[in-house]
Design a protein around this motif. Structure first.
Motif, PDB file in Angstrom:
ATOM      1  N   UNK A 206       0.837  -1.199   0.000  1.00 47.52           N
ATOM      2  CA  UNK A 206       0.000   0.000   0.000  1.00 47.52           C
ATOM      3  C   UNK A 206       0.868   1.244   0.000  1.00 47.52           C
ATOM      4  N   UNK A 207       0.276   2.337  -0.446  1.00 50.61           N
ATOM      5  CA  UNK A 207       0.820   3.661  -0.227  1.00 50.61           C
ATOM      6  C   UNK A 207       0.113   4.285   0.954  1.00 50.61           C
ATOM      7  N   UNK A 208       0.398   5.563   1.219  1.00 51.45           N
ATOM      8  CA  UNK A 208      -0.159   6.188   2.413  1.00 51.45           C
ATOM      9  C   UNK A 208      -0.875   7.506   2.140  1.00 51.45           C
ATOM     10  N   UNK A 209      -1.053   7.881   0.882  1.00 51.25           N
ATOM     11  CA  UNK A 209      -1.580   9.214   0.589  1.00 51.25           C
ATOM     12  C   UNK A 209      -3.090   9.249   0.375  1.00 51.25           C
ATOM     13  N   UNK A 210      -3.763   8.145   0.689  1.00 52.19           N
ATOM     14  CA  UNK A 210      -5.224   8.137   0.572  1.00 52.19           C
ATOM     15  C   UNK A 210      -5.821   7.965   1.963  1.00 52.19           C
ATOM     16  N   UNK A 211      -6.266   6.776   2.327  1.00 50.99           N
ATOM     17  CA  UNK A 211      -6.865   6.592   3.637  1.00 50.99           C
ATOM     18  C   UNK A 211      -5.928   6.861   4.791  1.00 50.99           C
ATOM     19  N   UNK A 212      -4.627   6.754   4.579  1.00 49.44           N
ATOM     20  CA  UNK A 212      -3.654   7.015   5.640  1.00 49.44           C
ATOM     21  C   UNK A 212      -3.248   8.487   5.726  1.00 49.44           C
ATOM     22  N   UNK A 213      -3.816   9.336   4.877  1.00 43.73           N
ATOM     23  CA  UNK A 213      -3.801  10.798   5.084  1.00 43.73           C
ATOM     24  C   UNK A 213      -2.424  11.442   5.040  1.00 43.73           C
ATOM     25  N   UNK A 214      -1.460  10.775   4.428  1.00 45.98           N
ATOM     26  CA  UNK A 214      -0.070  11.234   4.442  1.00 45.98           C
ATOM     27  C   UNK A 214       0.343  11.662   3.037  1.00 45.98           C
ATOM     28  N   UNK A 215       1.188  12.677   2.885  1.00 50.37           N
ATOM     29  CA  UNK A 215       1.605  13.081   1.541  1.00 50.37           C
ATOM     30  C   UNK A 215       2.238  11.947   0.751  1.00 50.37           C
ATOM     31  N   UNK A 216       2.224  12.090  -0.553  1.00 51.92           N
ATOM     32  CA  UNK A 216       2.734  11.048  -1.448  1.00 51.92           C
ATOM     33  C   UNK A 216       4.221  10.795  -1.226  1.00 51.92           C
ATOM     34  N   UNK A 217       4.627   9.578  -1.586  1.00 51.20           N
ATOM     35  CA  UNK A 217       6.042   9.229  -1.507  1.00 51.20           C
ATOM     36  C   UNK A 217       6.377   8.257  -0.401  1.00 51.20           C
ATOM     37  N   UNK A 218       5.368   7.644   0.217  1.00 50.24           N
ATOM     38  CA  UNK A 218       5.594   6.678   1.278  1.00 50.24           C
ATOM     39  C   UNK A 218       4.603   5.529   1.129  1.00 50.24           C
ATOM     40  N   UNK A 219       5.115   4.321   1.282  1.00 43.16           N
ATOM     41  CA  UNK A 219       4.266   3.136   1.267  1.00 43.16           C
ATOM     42  C   UNK A 219       4.815   2.107   2.226  1.00 43.16           C
ATOM     43  N   UNK A 220       4.183   0.947   2.244  1.00 40.00           N
ATOM     44  CA  UNK A 220       4.696  -0.139   3.067  1.00 40.00           C
ATOM     45  C   UNK A 220       4.361  -1.473   2.422  1.00 40.00           C
ATOM     46  N   UNK A 221       5.132  -2.474   2.800  1.00 38.32           N
ATOM     47  CA  UNK A 221       4.881  -3.857   2.403  1.00 38.32           C
ATOM     48  C   UNK A 221       4.823  -4.693   3.659  1.00 38.32           C
ATOM     49  N   UNK A 222       3.721  -5.399   3.836  1.00 37.35           N
ATOM     50  CA  UNK A 222       3.612  -6.375   4.922  1.00 37.35           C
ATOM     51  C   UNK A 222       3.825  -7.765   4.365  1.00 37.35           C
ATOM     52  N   UNK A 223       4.653  -8.545   5.015  1.00 37.16           N
ATOM     53  CA  UNK A 223       4.716  -9.981   4.739  1.00 37.16           C
ATOM     54  C   UNK A 223       5.486 -10.669   5.846  1.00 37.16           C
ATOM     55  N   UNK A 224       5.133 -11.916   6.101  1.00 34.56           N
ATOM     56  CA  UNK A 224       5.946 -12.766   6.958  1.00 34.56           C
ATOM     57  C   UNK A 224       6.470 -13.958   6.172  1.00 34.56           C
ATOM     58  N   UNK A 225       6.207 -13.936   4.863  1.00 34.90           N
ATOM     59  CA  UNK A 225       6.641 -15.029   4.005  1.00 34.90           C
ATOM     60  C   UNK A 225       8.149 -14.996   3.790  1.00 34.90           C
ATOM     61  N   UNK A 226       8.774 -16.154   3.815  1.00 33.59           N
ATOM     62  CA  UNK A 226      10.195 -16.286   3.483  1.00 33.59           C
ATOM     63  C   UNK A 226      10.386 -16.625   2.001  1.00 33.59           C
TER      64      UNK A 226
END
Length: 383
Positions: A206-226
């Motif tokens: 995901x990025x963060x500039x929509x529901x997370x209300x933060x300016x563009x240029x930041x996202x995250x990746x969640x995983x616990x997969x190896x």
């Protein structure tokens, strides 16, 4: 939380007093608490030339806060530039072989589709599954799965019509077949509750500039997969990196968690801002936010029904979201709404209205009045 309570939330978003803002699916306006975090960062940079270790401590504080927000552990979160980077990490790093296939809806966002379509020359078959109903579930993908299916890549909420796909059904089916699910949560994060254990996806980008209300240029990746390996490596992702920053001569050992995907030099101001945004969202509650935007959707659907305007996406509450696309295909509509000082987006099949925590039922009424006016002007001129 009643609409009156959201009126006080609205006061944190000055932009909505200057125009009718119905474009959360594009980006959300800056809020007062988010700007305060940005100001604090830049003030420290201006006056103290960067307290780097303090800033990096703040990164880990926000990482932990974000992890808790989605029911994850902090070491399962990697910060990225945007949704696209996270999706490309998965498309490149998932262990597939030539002849394997991945399934996507044929209406997917191009940034999800291209991450996988770019692998076709290396032998990955990309199967575009027809979107033959108003939302996707396990039955949508089941006929297209075989023994070489490696992954299903899907948006939780679709940008072009607002459909909220049945992720629980899809991930349960995929798990039973040993198939990875790569989820794009760009349009759902910060709007609907997301728990990684309930969602069941192998990875979430995901990025963060929509529901997370933060300016563009930041996202995250969640995983616990190896099973997802980095396609590029820096000191930040190396477990046996030396403190003196001299490259190790022995074989590299990558971090055994999501931090192996990070390449350092974070978007520090945006991460600070995300901390403020998460505090604001948590003070309201995601259940309240979801109910609020769905309630606004109820009101919008009533307006559309009264005016004879069709909805492109689903009407069912459990399968719709904060995004509503109206079957208004005449090219004049975009310019008309602009002239009415209304911010929204034309998309594939019409005009997209998307709600945020700053919107109220008064906004829906104002939009309805403009819509009625537009029907009188545009439909009449078309006739």
């Amino acid at each position: 939380m009643q609409n009156s309570k959201f009126a006080s939330v609205r006061e944190q978003f000055p932009a909505v007093e200057n125009l009718l803002y119905l474009d959360a699916a594009h980006q959300t306006p800056l809020s007062v608490p988010v700007k305060a975090e940005l100001d604090a960062f830049y003030t420290a940079a201006l006056n103290y030339a960067g307290p780097k270790y303090g800033w990096l401590n703040r990164v880990e504080e926000v990482r932990a806060k974000l992890a808790a927000f989605i029911g994850a552990q902090a070491n399962q979160i990697a910060f990225t530039k945007n949704t696209s980077e996270g999706l490309n990490i998965c498309a490149s790093g998932l262990q597939w072989e030539a002849g394997d296939n991945v399934l996507l809806l044929d209406t997917e966002h191009p940034n999800n589709a291209y991450a996988w379509l770019s692998k076709r020359e290396a032998g990955l078959e990309v199967r575009l599954v027809p979107s033959d109903k108003k939302w996707a579930d396990a039955d949508t993908f089941a006929p297209y799965v075989d023994e070489r299916t490696r992954a299903i890549a899907i948006s939780h909420v679709m940008f072009h019509n607002g459909q909220r796909n049945d992720m629980a059904s899809i991930t349960a089916f995929a798990k039973s077949k040993g198939i990875a699910v790569i989820a794009d949560s760009m349009q759902s994060i910060g709007v609907f509750p997301i728990d990684v254990k309930t969602l069941g996806a192998t990875a979430i980008a995901s990025g963060s500039h929509k529901g997370l209300l933060t300016p563009q240029g930041l996202g995250f990746l969640y995983t616990e997969s190896k099973d997802i390996v980095p396609t590029y490596v820096s000191n930040a992702g190396v477990a046996n990196a030396r403190a003196d920053l001299v490259p190790v001569s022995e074989p590299l050992s990558l971090r055994d968690n999501a931090h192996r995907f990070e390449i350092g030099n974070f978007n520090l101001p945006a991460i600070h801002a995300l901390g403020g945004a998460l505090d604001l969202i948590n003070s309201i509650g995601l259940e309240n936010i979801a109910e609020h935007v769905l309630g606004l959707g109820d009101e919008l659907i009533k307006v559309c029904d009264e005016l004879g305007v069709e909805l492109v996406g689903p009407r069912e509450r459990e399968f719709r979201s904060h995004i509503y696309v109206l079957d208004l295909t005449e090219p004049e509509w975009a310019e008309f709404f602009k002239s009415e000082n209304i911010r929204l987006s034309p998309v594939r099949d019409g005009i997209r209205v998307s709600f945020g925590i700053y919107n109220t039922t008064d906004d829906v009424k104002r939009f309805g009045d403009a819509l009625k006016k537009g029907i009188g002007v545009i439909k009449k001129s078309a006739a």
